[in-house]
Design a protein around this motif. Structure first.
Motif, PDB file in Angstrom:
ATOM      1  N   GLU A 147       0.832  -1.203   0.000  1.00  0.00           N
ATOM      2  CA  GLU A 147       0.000   0.000   0.000  1.00  0.00           C
ATOM      3  C   GLU A 147       0.867   1.252   0.000  1.00  0.00           C
ATOM      4  OE1 GLU A 147      -2.636  -0.084   3.262  1.00  0.00           O
ATOM      5  OE2 GLU A 147      -3.924  -1.673   2.467  1.00  0.00           O
ATOM      6  N   GLY A 148       0.445   2.254  -0.780  1.00  0.00           N
ATOM      7  CA  GLY A 148       1.078   3.564  -0.753  1.00  0.00           C
ATOM      8  C   GLY A 148       2.435   3.649  -1.424  1.00  0.00           C
ATOM      9  N   ASP A 161      -3.798   2.682  -3.074  1.00  0.00           N
ATOM     10  CA  ASP A 161      -3.929   3.433  -1.821  1.00  0.00           C
ATOM     11  C   ASP A 161      -4.388   2.545  -0.669  1.00  0.00           C
ATOM     12  OD1 ASP A 161      -3.136   5.658  -3.165  1.00  0.00           O
ATOM     13  OD2 ASP A 161      -5.142   6.546  -3.337  1.00  0.00           O
TER      14      ASP A 161
END
Length: 487
Positions: A147-148, A161
């Motif tokens: 994630e991210g 995200d």
């Protein structure tokens, strides 16, 4: 077993176990650091991390075991000498070789165990380790995506995200950069609000379903005048499917062609059979290419026929042609020679790769014996060295152990690289480190048995000292001659 042997064995085993655990932990941390990109930020549970490290641990033993034997030998015998226990044994009529007898038997048994471990456990663990990394993506494909941040999967960089679902298969705000096959960077960008990962343990394909997004692609015009305008295509989609090859997940450069059958996953008998098969195939291909070259250039004359033609006084074959035809013939011959040269260069690269593969199989075979011998070698270096320096603990012994082991590891790595490139035979490449350090083991053992602590290496430094004295004397004579001429 006598009281002396029990005492020495107990003392040595306590030190050996402590040193082995500490060094093994250090090398495990190094392994975690090497694969941190595959472990960090991917929601791996504790069981999977332990399993990952469990499969990666056996291949560290060839590095840790000889170093542990060396360091524990120096520490144990150095401590005994420092506390005058060897002096007490000698006064009781017990020689140094007698004190080493029981431990030597233990080290020989340890060497046999090391060979069994290298021949059976390490190949199995290597196979499970590489396939475990591949199976992670099949069972939980979302683990390959953090994630991210952008995660590299083959020719795709993907960023999400948020991940939801039992296996993290539902994605939100997906951004994908697709690299060009022509090496021109990321020409395609895909953005979507949602995504869904679908996979199966029986399939090597991962399906990524994107929902409600845009597809951007840079277009390179054929006309150079239109390129500054930077045209691109933009398409809106409700649903878009992308198939990803799972064999490219969690892979590194060294893992290519190592998924099913590699020299690190084979036992001694399997390595011997594979190496012989590869060598036979290699020799057949070399003969086939050489025959093709001879037939292509028409080298079907023997040397006697060639000499008879060369010595015959005949006019040139092109003497009856005009300059235009001669030029065309030369162009055709030049083109044919250039084509043949390129063909030979491609074959050379192929042969070099195949020869390197053969050498790697032979190196893996010899390394199984080198691991066993290294334990014996390090003991007969460390034990007499500890008795000579008369220092135990973790100070001076660590310095000596690291210097000796770095030398051993450097020579071993150098020999392997040289043998891989056919600079020497695989036997020499695998055994060069042991051949260099074996005289040192014999020398130190002889010094310790004779109770001669005056260890010097004049046989190494003496030639350099004589050479230095020779040039110094010659330089002084030249200076004196210059001064006399000046006066």
């Amino acid at each position: 077993m006598k009281i002396l042997d029990r005492y020495l064995l107990k003392t040595y085993l306590i030190t050996f176990t402590s040193v082995f655990v500490i060094l093994f932990f250090i090398f495990i941390l190094q392994t975690v650091w090497l694969f941190i990109s595959e472990l960090a930020g991917k929601d791996l549970d504790l069981f999977m991390i332990i399993k990952f490290l469990l499969f990666a641990s056996p291949k560290l033993v060839p590095m840790v075991l000889p170093l542990s034997v060396l360091l524990s030998s120096i520490m144990t015998f150095g401590d005994l000498a420092e506390n005058y226990e060897f002096a007490a044994m000698k006064s009781a009529g017990i020689s140094f070789q007698r004190t080493m007898k029981g431990l030597s038997i233990f080290i020989i048994l340890l060497s046999f165990c090391a060979f069994f471990f290298a021949n059976n456990v390490i190949p199995y663990a290597e196979y499970k380790f590489i396939n475990f990394r591949k199976n992670i993506a099949q069972v939980k494909p979302a683990l390959a995506i953090a994630e991210g941040q952008f995660s590299n999967i083959g020719n795709i960089n993907i960023k999400v995200d948020k991940k939801t679902g039992e296996k993290g298969e539902f994605l939100e705000n997906v951004t994908i950069h697709k690299k060009s096959n022509l090496g021109e960077g990321a020409k395609t960008v895909i953005k979507s609000k949602k995504g869904h990962l679908l996979s199966s343990e029986e399939s090597n394909l991962l399906q990524l379903i994107l929902i409600d997004g845009y597809y951007y692609e840079d277009i390179t015009p054929k006309d150079y005048k239109d390129r500054p305008k930077m045209p691109f295509a933009k398409v809106y989609f409700k649903k878009y499917n992308i198939n990803i090859d799972l064999s490219k997940l969690n892979s590194t450069e060294e893992d290519k062609s190592q998924i099913t059958n590699t020299n690190n996953m084979l036992s001694l008998s399997e390595l011997k059979y594979t190496a012989d098969s590869l060598s036979t195939s290699y020799n057949k291909e070399v003969l086939s290419v050489s025959d093709n070259v001879y037939q292509r250039f028409g080298f079907n004359y023997n040397m006697a026929q060639f000499d008879s033609i060369k010595n015959t006084k005949t006019p040139e074959l092109t003497s009856f042609l005009d300059n235009t035809l001669k030029s065309k013939i030369l162009e055709i011959a030049n083109s044919d020679a250039l084509s043949s040269k390129q063909n030979l260069e491609m074959n050379e690269m192929t042969f070099l790769a195949k020869k390197k593969d053969i050498n790697n199989h032979w190196l893996s075979m010899y390394e199984k014996f080198v691991i066993a011998y290294a334990c014996l070698l390090m003991f007969f270096i460390g034990a007499p060295l500890g008795a000579i320096i008369r220092k135990g603990g973790l100070g001076l012994p660590i310095v000596f152990a690291m210097l000796i082991f770095i030398t051993f590891h450097f020579l071993n790595t150098f020999g392997k690289k040289l043998a891989q490139e056919s600079g020497t035979t695989p036997f020499m490449g695998a055994w060069i480190s042991s051949m260099v350090l074996t005289p040192l083991a014999i020398y130190l053992t002889k010094k310790a048995i004779n109770d001669n602590g005056d260890v010097n290496f004049d046989f190494i430094s003496e030639p350099f000292r004589k050479l230095y004295d020779f040039f110094t004397k010659k330089l002084n004579n030249n200076n004196n001659t210059i001064q006399e001429n000046g006066d």
